[in-house]
Design a protein around this motif. Structure first.
Motif, PDB file in Angstrom:
ATOM      1  N   LEU A  75       0.820  -1.215   0.000  1.00 29.76           N
ATOM      2  CA  LEU A  75       0.000   0.000   0.000  1.00 29.76           C
ATOM      3  C   LEU A  75       0.855   1.266   0.000  1.00 29.76           C
ATOM      4  O   LEU A  75       0.493   2.270  -0.617  1.00 29.76           O
ATOM      5  N   GLN A  76       2.007   1.243   0.654  1.00 29.66           N
ATOM      6  CA  GLN A  76       2.928   2.381   0.578  1.00 29.66           C
ATOM      7  C   GLN A  76       3.420   2.570  -0.850  1.00 29.66           C
ATOM      8  O   GLN A  76       3.460   3.698  -1.359  1.00 29.66           O
ATOM      9  N   ASN A  77       3.801   1.476  -1.507  1.00 33.79           N
ATOM     10  CA  ASN A  77       4.256   1.557  -2.892  1.00 33.79           C
ATOM     11  C   ASN A  77       3.168   2.126  -3.805  1.00 33.79           C
ATOM     12  O   ASN A  77       3.434   2.959  -4.670  1.00 33.79           O
ATOM     13  N   ILE A  78       1.938   1.662  -3.611  1.00 31.53           N
ATOM     14  CA  ILE A  78       0.828   2.155  -4.420  1.00 31.53           C
ATOM     15  C   ILE A  78       0.597   3.640  -4.163  1.00 31.53           C
ATOM     16  O   ILE A  78       0.376   4.418  -5.103  1.00 31.53           O
ATOM     17  N   ALA A  79       0.647   4.046  -2.904  1.00 36.03           N
ATOM     18  CA  ALA A  79       0.430   5.459  -2.570  1.00 36.03           C
ATOM     19  C   ALA A  79       1.504   6.345  -3.201  1.00 36.03           C
ATOM     20  O   ALA A  79       1.193   7.412  -3.753  1.00 36.03           O
ATOM     21  N   ILE A  80       2.748   5.919  -3.149  1.00 33.10           N
ATOM     22  CA  ILE A  80       3.833   6.708  -3.739  1.00 33.10           C
ATOM     23  C   ILE A  80       3.664   6.769  -5.253  1.00 33.10           C
ATOM     24  O   ILE A  80       3.806   7.831  -5.865  1.00 33.10           O
ATOM     25  N   SER A  81       3.344   5.630  -5.876  1.00 33.32           N
ATOM     26  CA  SER A  81       3.170   5.632  -7.334  1.00 33.32           C
ATOM     27  C   SER A  81       1.953   6.457  -7.746  1.00 33.32           C
ATOM     28  O   SER A  81       1.979   7.120  -8.788  1.00 33.32           O
ATOM     29  N   ALA A  82       0.913   6.455  -6.943  1.00 34.41           N
ATOM     30  CA  ALA A  82      -0.253   7.298  -7.240  1.00 34.41           C
ATOM     31  C   ALA A  82       0.128   8.779  -7.159  1.00 34.41           C
ATOM     32  O   ALA A  82      -0.308   9.587  -7.993  1.00 34.41           O
ATOM     33  N   ALA A  83       0.936   9.136  -6.175  1.00 34.56           N
ATOM     34  CA  ALA A  83       1.384  10.528  -6.057  1.00 34.56           C
ATOM     35  C   ALA A  83       2.246  10.931  -7.254  1.00 34.56           C
ATOM     36  O   ALA A  83       2.099  12.036  -7.801  1.00 34.56           O
ATOM     37  N   ILE A  84       3.143  10.049  -7.675  1.00 37.94           N
ATOM     38  CA  ILE A  84       3.978  10.332  -8.843  1.00 37.94           C
ATOM     39  C   ILE A  84       3.107  10.479 -10.085  1.00 37.94           C
ATOM     40  O   ILE A  84       3.264  11.429 -10.869  1.00 37.94           O
ATOM     41  N   THR A  85       2.167   9.569 -10.268  1.00 36.20           N
ATOM     42  CA  THR A  85       1.274   9.609 -11.426  1.00 36.20           C
ATOM     43  C   THR A  85       0.443  10.888 -11.422  1.00 36.20           C
ATOM     44  O   THR A  85       0.308  11.553 -12.459  1.00 36.20           O
ATOM     45  N   ALA A  86      -0.101  11.249 -10.273  1.00 34.24           N
ATOM     46  CA  ALA A  86      -0.888  12.470 -10.183  1.00 34.24           C
ATOM     47  C   ALA A  86      -0.039  13.690 -10.522  1.00 34.24           C
ATOM     48  O   ALA A  86      -0.485  14.581 -11.261  1.00 34.24           O
ATOM     49  N   SER A  87       1.168  13.725 -10.026  1.00 37.23           N
ATOM     50  CA  SER A  87       2.056  14.858 -10.308  1.00 37.23           C
ATOM     51  C   SER A  87       2.365  14.969 -11.793  1.00 37.23           C
ATOM     52  O   SER A  87       2.308  16.058 -12.369  1.00 37.23           O
ATOM     53  N   LEU A  88       2.699  13.843 -12.410  1.00 37.86           N
ATOM     54  CA  LEU A  88       3.050  13.861 -13.831  1.00 37.86           C
ATOM     55  C   LEU A  88       1.858  14.220 -14.717  1.00 37.86           C
ATOM     56  O   LEU A  88       1.973  15.045 -15.623  1.00 37.86           O
ATOM     57  N   THR A  89       0.709  13.613 -14.459  1.00 40.39           N
ATOM     58  CA  THR A  89      -0.454  13.885 -15.303  1.00 40.39           C
ATOM     59  C   THR A  89      -0.981  15.303 -15.081  1.00 40.39           C
ATOM     60  O   THR A  89      -1.388  15.968 -16.030  1.00 40.39           O
ATOM     61  N   PHE A  90      -0.958  15.759 -13.859  1.00 39.34           N
ATOM     62  CA  PHE A  90      -1.398  17.120 -13.561  1.00 39.34           C
ATOM     63  C   PHE A  90      -0.468  18.138 -14.228  1.00 39.34           C
ATOM     64  O   PHE A  90      -0.919  19.104 -14.843  1.00 39.34           O
ATOM     65  N   SER A  91       0.828  17.900 -14.114  1.00 36.16           N
ATOM     66  CA  SER A  91       1.812  18.797 -14.731  1.00 36.16           C
ATOM     67  C   SER A  91       1.661  18.821 -16.242  1.00 36.16           C
ATOM     68  O   SER A  91       1.754  19.875 -16.876  1.00 36.16           O
ATOM     69  N   TYR A  92       1.413  17.654 -16.845  1.00 34.80           N
ATOM     70  CA  TYR A  92       1.261  17.614 -18.292  1.00 34.80           C
ATOM     71  C   TYR A  92       0.011  18.376 -18.730  1.00 34.80           C
ATOM     72  O   TYR A  92      -0.030  18.925 -19.832  1.00 34.80           O
ATOM     73  N   GLY A  93      -0.995  18.440 -17.879  1.00 34.17           N
ATOM     74  CA  GLY A  93      -2.184  19.233 -18.193  1.00 34.17           C
ATOM     75  C   GLY A  93      -1.819  20.684 -18.473  1.00 34.17           C
ATOM     76  O   GLY A  93      -2.366  21.321 -19.386  1.00 34.17           O
ATOM     77  N   PHE A  94      -0.874  21.231 -17.714  1.00 36.89           N
ATOM     78  CA  PHE A  94      -0.423  22.601 -17.970  1.00 36.89           C
ATOM     79  C   PHE A  94       0.338  22.692 -19.289  1.00 36.89           C
ATOM     80  O   PHE A  94       0.241  23.687 -19.999  1.00 36.89           O
ATOM     81  N   LEU A  95       1.094  21.655 -19.613  1.00 38.30           N
ATOM     82  CA  LEU A  95       1.810  21.646 -20.887  1.00 38.30           C
ATOM     83  C   LEU A  95       0.832  21.596 -22.062  1.00 38.30           C
ATOM     84  O   LEU A  95       1.080  22.206 -23.106  1.00 38.30           O
ATOM     85  N   GLU A  96      -0.282  20.903 -21.887  1.00 38.47           N
ATOM     86  CA  GLU A  96      -1.304  20.895 -22.937  1.00 38.47           C
ATOM     87  C   GLU A  96      -1.860  22.300 -23.155  1.00 38.47           C
ATOM     88  O   GLU A  96      -2.115  22.690 -24.294  1.00 38.47           O
ATOM     89  N   LEU A  97      -2.022  23.046 -22.072  1.00 44.24           N
ATOM     90  CA  LEU A  97      -2.480  24.434 -22.203  1.00 44.24           C
ATOM     91  C   LEU A  97      -1.470  25.276 -22.975  1.00 44.24           C
ATOM     92  O   LEU A  97      -1.837  26.248 -23.640  1.00 44.24           O
ATOM     93  N   ALA A  98      -0.198  24.874 -22.909  1.00 46.70           N
ATOM     94  CA  ALA A  98       0.858  25.604 -23.609  1.00 46.70           C
ATOM     95  C   ALA A  98       1.016  25.130 -25.052  1.00 46.70           C
ATOM     96  O   ALA A  98       1.914  25.595 -25.751  1.00 46.70           O
ATOM     97  N   GLY A  99       0.168  24.222 -25.490  1.00 48.65           N
ATOM     98  CA  GLY A  99       0.224  23.796 -26.877  1.00 48.65           C
ATOM     99  C   GLY A  99       0.742  22.394 -27.121  1.00 48.65           C
ATOM    100  O   GLY A  99       0.790  21.945 -28.263  1.00 48.65           O
ATOM    101  N   PHE A 100       1.155  21.686 -26.067  1.00 46.09           N
ATOM    102  CA  PHE A 100       1.610  20.307 -26.250  1.00 46.09           C
ATOM    103  C   PHE A 100       0.416  19.447 -26.673  1.00 46.09           C
ATOM    104  O   PHE A 100      -0.730  19.781 -26.379  1.00 46.09           O
ATOM    105  N   PRO A 101       0.659  18.330 -27.363  1.00 44.31           N
ATOM    106  CA  PRO A 101      -0.462  17.500 -27.829  1.00 44.31           C
ATOM    107  C   PRO A 101      -1.234  16.882 -26.663  1.00 44.31           C
ATOM    108  O   PRO A 101      -0.666  16.572 -25.622  1.00 44.31           O
ATOM    109  N   ARG A 102      -2.529  16.714 -26.890  1.00 45.32           N
ATOM    110  CA  ARG A 102      -3.367  16.075 -25.879  1.00 45.32           C
ATOM    111  C   ARG A 102      -2.982  14.601 -25.783  1.00 45.32           C
ATOM    112  O   ARG A 102      -2.658  13.973 -26.780  1.00 45.32           O
TER     113      ARG A 102
END
Length: 128
Positions: A75-102
């Motif tokens: 469960l610790q491993n899953i929680a850490i990987s969920a945090a990493i995934t959330a950070s990466l996908t959330f950050s990429y959302g801003f890059l999409e606003l800057a014109g990166f492909p969806r």
């Protein structure tokens, strides 16, 4: 010995579910794209979700079978990987606003799986 038995049972259940997923995926690709839009096409194209549900069921059963220490580390491993995934996908959302492909939502699970694997490997190497 008990760990080996439940480990083998888990692998049979999980790989069985993955097999069902692949079979349904192949069938949905072969038959679903040719159908006209409507409920039948939707059901056929969404059929692989049944295999995913079986995999979730296998994972839940395994988490109930393992001891508390393994459950806690997992469960610790899953929680850490969920945090990493959330950070990466959330950050990429801003890059999409800057014109990166969806990017499709299909990339979320592979990102989480890769980060989970990386965490497990780092923990094994560092013994933590």
């Amino acid at each position: 010995m008990h760990e080996k038995i439940i480990g083998r049972r888990y692998l049979r259940e999980l790989f069985g579910a993955i097999g069902v997923y692949w079979l349904l995926l192949a069938m949905s690709i072969a038959f679903g794209k040719e159908l006209p839009n409507g409920p039948a096409r939707t059901l056929i194209l969404a059929a692989p979700v049944f295999g995913v549900a079986l995999a979730v069921w296998a994972i839940v059963r395994q988490m109930r079978r393992v001891d508390e220490f393994v459950r806690q580390v997992t469960l610790q491993n899953i929680a850490i990987s969920a945090a990493i995934t959330a950070s990466l996908t959330f950050s990429y959302g801003f890059l999409e606003l800057a014109g990166f492909p969806r990017v499709s939502m299909f990339v979320v699970w592979p990102i989480m799986a890769a980060s989970w694997l990386l965490i497990v490997l780092v923990r094994k190497i560092t013994n933590k």
